[in-house]
Design a protein around this motif. Sequence first.
Motif, PDB file in Angstrom:
ATOM      1  N   ALA A  19       4.740   0.769   4.002  1.00  0.00           N
ATOM      2  CA  ALA A  19       3.718  -0.240   3.720  1.00  0.00           C
ATOM      3  C   ALA A  19       3.893  -0.817   2.319  1.00  0.00           C
ATOM      4  CB  ALA A  19       2.326   0.364   3.879  1.00  0.00           C
ATOM      5  N   LEU A  23       5.331  -4.593   3.486  1.00  0.00           N
ATOM      6  CA  LEU A  23       4.224  -5.527   3.663  1.00  0.00           C
ATOM      7  C   LEU A  23       4.169  -6.529   2.513  1.00  0.00           C
ATOM      8  CD1 LEU A  23       1.275  -3.232   4.863  1.00  0.00           C
ATOM      9  CD2 LEU A  23       2.619  -4.828   6.237  1.00  0.00           C
ATOM     10  N   GLY A  27      -0.806  -8.750   3.295  1.00  0.00           N
ATOM     11  CA  GLY A  27      -0.851  -7.695   4.310  1.00  0.00           C
ATOM     12  C   GLY A  27      -1.190  -6.354   3.693  1.00  0.00           C
ATOM     13  N   LEU A  30      -4.875  -6.234   2.899  1.00  0.00           N
ATOM     14  CA  LEU A  30      -5.716  -6.041   4.078  1.00  0.00           C
ATOM     15  C   LEU A  30      -5.697  -4.582   4.536  1.00  0.00           C
ATOM     16  CD1 LEU A  30      -4.884  -9.288   6.108  1.00  0.00           C
ATOM     17  CD2 LEU A  30      -6.981  -8.767   4.834  1.00  0.00           C
ATOM     18  N   VAL A  31      -4.534  -3.956   4.477  1.00  0.00           N
ATOM     19  CA  VAL A  31      -4.453  -2.538   4.843  1.00  0.00           C
ATOM     20  C   VAL A  31      -5.267  -1.702   3.854  1.00  0.00           C
ATOM     21  CG1 VAL A  31      -2.913  -0.550   5.013  1.00  0.00           C
ATOM     22  CG2 VAL A  31      -2.244  -2.731   6.022  1.00  0.00           C
TER      23      VAL A  31
END
Length: 285
Positions: A19, A23, A27, A30-31
């Motif tokens: 991640a 990302l 993104g 948002l995670v």
Amino acid sequence: MLKYRLITACILIPIVIAALFLLPPVGFALVTLAICMLAAWEWGQLSGLGSRSQRIWLAILCGLLLALMMFTLPAYRPYATLWQVKSVLWASLAWWLAALVLVLGYPGSAALWRNSRPLRLIFGILTIVPFFWGMVTLRQHHYDLNHFTGAWWLLYVMLLVWGADTGAYMFGRALGRHKLAPKVSPGKTWEGLIGGLVTSAVISWLFGKYAPLDAAPLSLLVCSVIAALSSVLGDLTESMFKREGGIKDSGHLIPGHGGILDRIDSLTAAVPVFACLILLVFNAI
């Protein structure tokens, strides 16, 4: 229990690293926002919110607050230059200094907040919101020049925290004799703390030698030591709130590890404190 912890760690750590590096900033934000909403859900229990609906609303409001802040900031400017983000990071530094006083004074200090649900909710905001902005600010750092610079810095902080936690556990089990904060977390020892700091120091040296980090060495050393100590404070602070609420784990989302807060409690302190020091106090990167 240890078996489940190891299996879960072996699954989660590659996912976290992927991640970080794969990302894009939006993104990743948002995670991180979703993780913060889950943390807010669990904090509701620490704040004395007994009903499920109340905790759901707390998670939703936390997500809306973070989303509103994120989408009202100019996308073309680094977050570290914006007064809104700076204010949040400075507030985090003040909160963790206050948390240190509360932990050192526990259980007497609990008289200040034990019967105040609004105050405990404010403590949650001061824990979760700066964690979010510390994460996304470091991840976005110099993204226009190199997409992976911020990812390396976040990985560095995470390895510091994981090293401090692992070193404290191993040294504490082998050599621990003197309790660090027996009224808050009886299992932690001074020997474990020192072992964790030594482990973090080794990780810092290796990472600085082989990873593409560019920072003033002395400033990085100071920020790293304070971040490692802050990670211990984050763990102790959550333990203090759980002990006061008679709660063993903040949740049960992660097998063998408890809840989200149980896994990120150290990071909630270390990440924003490190970001504030390295970006705002020392301006070292």
